[in-house]
Design a protein around this motif. Structure first.
Motif, PDB file in Angstrom:
ATOM      1  N   MET A 176       0.826  -1.182   0.000  1.00 32.63           N
ATOM      2  CA  MET A 176       0.000   0.000   0.000  1.00 32.63           C
ATOM      3  C   MET A 176       0.861   1.233   0.000  1.00 32.63           C
ATOM      4  O   MET A 176       1.879   1.280   0.625  1.00 32.63           O
ATOM      5  CB  MET A 176      -0.887   0.007   1.233  1.00 32.63           C
ATOM      6  N   SER A 177       0.353   2.275  -0.666  1.00 35.20           N
ATOM      7  CA  SER A 177       1.077   3.511  -0.689  1.00 35.20           C
ATOM      8  C   SER A 177       0.861   4.253   0.585  1.00 35.20           C
ATOM      9  O   SER A 177      -0.158   4.162   1.234  1.00 35.20           O
ATOM     10  CB  SER A 177       0.671   4.372  -1.873  1.00 35.20           C
ATOM     11  N   GLY A 178       1.823   5.103   0.917  1.00 33.52           N
ATOM     12  CA  GLY A 178       1.731   5.830   2.156  1.00 33.52           C
ATOM     13  C   GLY A 178       0.734   6.951   2.116  1.00 33.52           C
ATOM     14  O   GLY A 178       0.112   7.296   3.108  1.00 33.52           O
ATOM     15  N   ALA A 224      10.249  -4.275   8.532  1.00 38.36           N
ATOM     16  CA  ALA A 224      10.193  -5.721   8.742  1.00 38.36           C
ATOM     17  C   ALA A 224       9.693  -6.057  10.144  1.00 38.36           C
ATOM     18  O   ALA A 224       8.929  -7.011  10.336  1.00 38.36           O
ATOM     19  CB  ALA A 224      11.574  -6.341   8.518  1.00 38.36           C
ATOM     20  N   ALA A 225      10.115  -5.246  11.119  1.00 40.82           N
ATOM     21  CA  ALA A 225       9.693  -5.480  12.499  1.00 40.82           C
ATOM     22  C   ALA A 225       8.263  -5.029  12.753  1.00 40.82           C
ATOM     23  O   ALA A 225       7.582  -5.580  13.619  1.00 40.82           O
ATOM     24  CB  ALA A 225      10.643  -4.762  13.460  1.00 40.82           C
ATOM     25  N   GLU A 226       7.810  -4.026  11.994  1.00 43.85           N
ATOM     26  CA  GLU A 226       6.470  -3.463  12.185  1.00 43.85           C
ATOM     27  C   GLU A 226       5.755  -3.390  10.838  1.00 43.85           C
ATOM     28  O   GLU A 226       5.785  -2.354  10.171  1.00 43.85           O
ATOM     29  CB  GLU A 226       6.555  -2.069  12.810  1.00 43.85           C
ATOM     30  N   PRO A 227       5.114  -4.454  10.395  1.00 46.01           N
ATOM     31  CA  PRO A 227       4.450  -4.462   9.082  1.00 46.01           C
ATOM     32  C   PRO A 227       3.395  -3.370   8.923  1.00 46.01           C
ATOM     33  O   PRO A 227       3.073  -2.988   7.804  1.00 46.01           O
ATOM     34  CB  PRO A 227       3.819  -5.855   9.026  1.00 46.01           C
ATOM     35  N   ASN A 228       2.867  -2.840  10.030  1.00 45.03           N
ATOM     36  CA  ASN A 228       1.836  -1.805   9.944  1.00 45.03           C
ATOM     37  C   ASN A 228       2.403  -0.395   9.957  1.00 45.03           C
ATOM     38  O   ASN A 228       1.640   0.580   9.962  1.00 45.03           O
ATOM     39  CB  ASN A 228       0.846  -1.953  11.108  1.00 45.03           C
ATOM     40  N   VAL A 267      -4.926 -10.348  -0.867  1.00 48.04           N
ATOM     41  CA  VAL A 267      -6.074 -10.359   0.036  1.00 48.04           C
ATOM     42  C   VAL A 267      -5.955 -11.568   0.958  1.00 48.04           C
ATOM     43  O   VAL A 267      -5.358 -12.576   0.579  1.00 48.04           O
ATOM     44  CB  VAL A 267      -7.406 -10.398  -0.752  1.00 48.04           C
ATOM     45  N   PRO A 268      -6.470 -11.415   2.187  1.00 46.76           N
ATOM     46  CA  PRO A 268      -7.171 -10.252   2.691  1.00 46.76           C
ATOM     47  C   PRO A 268      -6.237  -9.099   3.046  1.00 46.76           C
ATOM     48  O   PRO A 268      -5.120  -9.330   3.501  1.00 46.76           O
ATOM     49  CB  PRO A 268      -7.855 -10.781   3.951  1.00 46.76           C
ATOM     50  N   THR A 269      -6.727  -7.887   2.830  1.00 47.09           N
ATOM     51  CA  THR A 269      -6.072  -6.684   3.321  1.00 47.09           C
ATOM     52  C   THR A 269      -7.103  -5.895   4.117  1.00 47.09           C
ATOM     53  O   THR A 269      -8.257  -5.789   3.693  1.00 47.09           O
ATOM     54  CB  THR A 269      -5.536  -5.824   2.170  1.00 47.09           C
ATOM     55  N   PHE A 319      -3.208  -3.791   7.597  1.00 50.61           N
ATOM     56  CA  PHE A 319      -2.433  -5.032   7.677  1.00 50.61           C
ATOM     57  C   PHE A 319      -2.943  -5.978   6.606  1.00 50.61           C
ATOM     58  O   PHE A 319      -4.053  -5.817   6.073  1.00 50.61           O
ATOM     59  CB  PHE A 319      -2.494  -5.671   9.070  1.00 50.61           C
ATOM     60  N   ALA A 320      -2.137  -6.978   6.272  1.00 53.07           N
ATOM     61  CA  ALA A 320      -2.504  -7.967   5.260  1.00 53.07           C
ATOM     62  C   ALA A 320      -2.397  -9.356   5.871  1.00 53.07           C
ATOM     63  O   ALA A 320      -1.561  -9.604   6.744  1.00 53.07           O
ATOM     64  CB  ALA A 320      -1.593  -7.851   4.038  1.00 53.07           C
ATOM     65  N   GLY A 321      -3.257 -10.260   5.411  1.00 48.27           N
ATOM     66  CA  GLY A 321      -3.227 -11.624   5.897  1.00 48.27           C
ATOM     67  C   GLY A 321      -4.109 -11.826   7.116  1.00 48.27           C
ATOM     68  O   GLY A 321      -4.514 -10.868   7.781  1.00 48.27           O
TER      69      GLY A 321
END
Length: 308
Positions: free
Chosen positions: A1-3, A203-207, A120-122, A135-137
């Motif tokens: 996703m874009s910021g 990597a540590a914080e996917p969100n 998906v899911p996202t 988040f995804a998954g």
């Protein structure tokens, strides 16, 4: 996703739809439960389906009154069948704290495109008319609840009915020392060092939307700066690598239209792996911009024509 996601694309479409007819009736809720409106206001469905035509009203506008969590799913998606029931149950039990808007990405591709959905899911949280986290998954309920709690803490003031902090009561948001250290490296021109730091944070914080956006931008800058302009000045039309390098240089020189057109032409005259590589690169470059930018919209149309 874009910021930086601009929701005006679907808003304009919805407004045009309403200019010809009365406001569309909201789609049937995916669940029969309803959530009370904020501060005792009008009740909202706890779970409901959203289309491209109803997105502006049922997601963007509504997110100023209650936190809207958007579930982007597909009928063929296995993890969606695990995540969606969890989200629906949590929304029904939230007591009106938030509502769940469900989007079938196959039936509503522009919404998926708007958010830059790659799988998906996202799940995307919308507060005050803007996406604030995603988040995804599939995720367990406890982790999702913690995610929602964090969003309400950080963005509750953007939602009507959630009291804003009194003057002097709002604590200053602490500076993340990792982000600060990466920014210091960037400020002194250490792009590689800053990129490595931002990648570690992402990597540590996917969100962490900010870190992910910086990774995309710095990855492009590092790659583009590594190209020799003289080496690609007379790139042959069938030289894929040099054509992509030339497009990077054009984009780095603030010529996005030229860069996009170059890659679209590569897509149009190639096939197989070369075409796939060119298309993937163009989609990657799109993510560096607001999806509502006119030159991005135009390039997407040209890409679709070249592919089909």
């Amino acid at each position: 996703m874009s910021g930086a996601v601009d929701l005006s694309v679907l808003k304009e479409r919805a407004e045009a739809q309403r200019a010809q007819a009365n406001r569309p009736t909201p789609p049937p809720a995916a669940a029969s439960s309803s959530a009370p409106g904020p501060a005792g206001g009008a009740a909202f469905p706890a779970v409901y389906d959203v289309t491209e035509e109803t997105f502006e009203t049922e997601v963007v506008a509504r997110s100023s009154q209650v936190l809207v969590v958007v579930d982007l799913w597909a009928t063929w998606c296995g993890p969606c069948k695990q995540l969606s029931p969890t989200l629906e149950r949590m929304a029904a039990e939230s007591g009106g704290t938030w509502v769940l808007a469900k989007v079938d990405v196959d039936a509503n591709p522009r919404i998926a495109q708007l958010f830059g959905v790659q799988s998906v899911p996202t799940v995307v949280a919308i507060a005050g008319g803007q996406p604030v986290s995603a988040f995804a998954g599939a995720q367990p309920a406890a982790q999702i609840q913690g995610w929602i709690d964090d969003i309400m803490t950080q963005h509750g003031a953007a939602i009507t009915g959630v009291p804003a902090a009194e003057d002097g009561d709002e604590a200053e948001e602490p500076v993340d020392p990792r982000m600060a250290a990466a920014e210091d490296k960037l400020n002194v021109g250490d792009i590689d060092g800053a990129l490595a730091d931002y990648k570690a944070i992402a990597a540590a914080e996917p969100n962490n939307v900010e870190a992910a956006s910086l990774v995309r931008n710095l990855t492009f800058v590092a790659r583009a700066q590594a190209h020799d302009p003289a080496d690609v000045a007379d790139a042959a039309p069938d030289d894929l690598e040099k054509q992509l390098a030339a497009a990077d240089i054009e984009l780095l020189n603030q010529q996005p239209e030229a860069a996009f057109d170059r890659i679209v032409k590569v897509v149009a005259r190639t096939a197989g792996d070369d075409r796939s590589a060119a298309r993937a690169r163009l989609l990657e470059l799109f993510e560096l911009f607001d999806p509502a930018e006119p030159f991005v919209v135009a390039a997407r149309r040209k890409l679709a024509t070249a592919l089909y």
